[in-house]
Design a protein around this motif. Structure first.
Motif, PDB file in Angstrom:
ATOM      1  N   SER A  62       0.708  -1.187   0.152  1.00  0.00           N
ATOM      2  CA  SER A  62      -0.033  -0.053  -0.020  1.00  0.00           C
ATOM      3  C   SER A  62       0.927   1.321   0.278  1.00  0.00           C
ATOM      4  O   SER A  62       0.608   2.237  -0.744  1.00  0.00           O
ATOM      5  CB  SER A  62      -0.887  -0.029   1.066  1.00  0.00           C
ATOM      6  OG  SER A  62      -1.788  -1.115   1.238  1.00  0.00           O
ATOM      7  N   ASP A 174      -5.866  -1.192  -4.747  1.00  0.00           N
ATOM      8  CA  ASP A 174      -5.264  -1.734  -3.340  1.00  0.00           C
ATOM      9  C   ASP A 174      -6.190  -2.624  -2.838  1.00  0.00           C
ATOM     10  O   ASP A 174      -7.213  -2.340  -2.105  1.00  0.00           O
ATOM     11  CB  ASP A 174      -4.983  -0.734  -2.642  1.00  0.00           C
ATOM     12  CG  ASP A 174      -4.227  -0.990  -1.312  1.00  0.00           C
ATOM     13  OD1 ASP A 174      -3.922  -2.317  -1.329  1.00  0.00           O
ATOM     14  OD2 ASP A 174      -3.502  -0.239  -0.486  1.00  0.00           O
ATOM     15  N   GLU A 175      -6.111  -4.103  -2.997  1.00  0.00           N
ATOM     16  CA  GLU A 175      -6.915  -5.216  -2.626  1.00  0.00           C
ATOM     17  C   GLU A 175      -8.494  -4.715  -2.796  1.00  0.00           C
ATOM     18  O   GLU A 175      -9.226  -4.917  -1.563  1.00  0.00           O
ATOM     19  CB  GLU A 175      -6.625  -5.274  -1.199  1.00  0.00           C
ATOM     20  CG  GLU A 175      -5.098  -5.460  -0.791  1.00  0.00           C
ATOM     21  CD  GLU A 175      -4.817  -6.438   0.294  1.00  0.00           C
ATOM     22  OE1 GLU A 175      -5.608  -7.158   0.796  1.00  0.00           O
ATOM     23  OE2 GLU A 175      -3.481  -6.349   0.641  1.00  0.00           O
TER      24      GLU A 175
END
Ligand code: ADP
Ligand code: MG
Length: 265
Positions: A62, A174-175
């Motif tokens: 991240s 991000d995920e």
């Protein structure tokens, strides 16, 4: 989700470098001390490429994405987006999180139009773009719904439509599907792949899920545990669309998992 026209703009037309990550490292310093989140890392990402960043929690994925987004400054190194050195957020890069972070006081269409409104684009153009994207993400007919009336998967679809509305060159994810159930996630994978193939956008996609990385990526970059650094790179030449249960994909995932486990040592 259906896409009426398969745009031919895809990868080859805009070849060249979308991103150059040059020796980017990050150490967070606070009153309690310094945390090296990311060792100096270099990666080139081609225009139109889909690159997955894979690694355990806390390895700096991240952090790297935030630096590329321009939301966080690197301690060392620099990011070039196109030819420009990144010094802050820009219209050319959009970041998408697991939490769709939509505006609850706006309906679906106004959420999608948000960036366009900020750019001062005229009403009719905004509406046309939002309409097209909502149809593409399978949400035609939900324009007037509010966020609390949508499922998690639908919210993430709205977030994707909103991110794509301003036509950024680079999509930073991000995920994004981490909170979704398995069936919804499968469908999101397929739909994202279709959208990406049609748009020719460059995607940097963070995940800790090995199969997800192989299902989506042209290339998978494997990070070591904190302080993160890239310890392995895998090119995924499997034909698309890929299904998570494909034998070749499952085999490749097993190999990659072994690499990840070795990186843990
Ligand atoms: P990942 O996304 O791979 O799980 P992160 O990039 O979120 O990892 O975090 C990497 C490391 O940096 C972690 O140890 C985390 O605690 C630390 N970290 C992240 N953001 C901050 C911050 N703003 N201040 C201090 N430490 C941070
Ligand atoms: Mg993270």
């Amino acid at each position: 989700m259906t896409i009426a026209i398969a745009h031919q703009t895809k990868t080859n037309e805009r070849r060249g470098l979308a991103l150059r990550i040059e020796g980017v490292g990050k150490t967070f310093t606070s009153a309690v001390g310094a945390v090296e989140a990311l060792r100096p890392t270099s990666v080139d990402v081609a225009a139109g490429e889909f690159v997955c960043l894979l690694g355990p929690s806390g390895c700096g994925k991240s952090t790297l994405l935030s630096i590329v987004a321009g939301l966080e400054a690197a301690t060392v190194g620099q990011v070039l987006a196109g030819q420009q050195s990144v010094s802050g957020p820009g219209n050319d890069r959009v970041l998408l999180f697991q939490d769709a972070a939509l505006f609850p006081w706006l309906d679906v269409q106004r959420n999608v139009e948000f960036g366009l409104r900020q750019q001062g684009r005229p009403h009719a153009e905004r509406a046309e773009i939002a309409q097209r994207l909502l149809t593409q993400v399978g949400l035609g007919g939900f324009e007037r719904h509010f966020v609390h009336q949508l499922s998690g998967g639908m919210r993430q679809r709205v977030a994707i439509a909103r991110a794509l509305a301003t036509n950024p060159r680079v999509l930073l994810m991000d995920e994004p599907f981490g909170a979704l159930d398995a069936l919804t996630r499968d469908q999101m994978h397929a739909d994202l792949e279709t959208l990406w193939a049609a748009s020719g956008q460059t995607v940097l996609f963070v995940t800790h899920n090995v199969r997800e990385a192989i299902a989506l990526g042209d290339r998978v970059l494997v990070f070591s545990p904190r302080p993160g650094r890239i310890v392995h790179e895998l090119r995924v030449a499997l034909p698309r669309p890929r299904a998570l249960e494909d034998h070749a994909l499952v085999d490749m995932a097993a190999e990659l998992l072994a690499v990840l486990r070795r990186a843990e040592l």
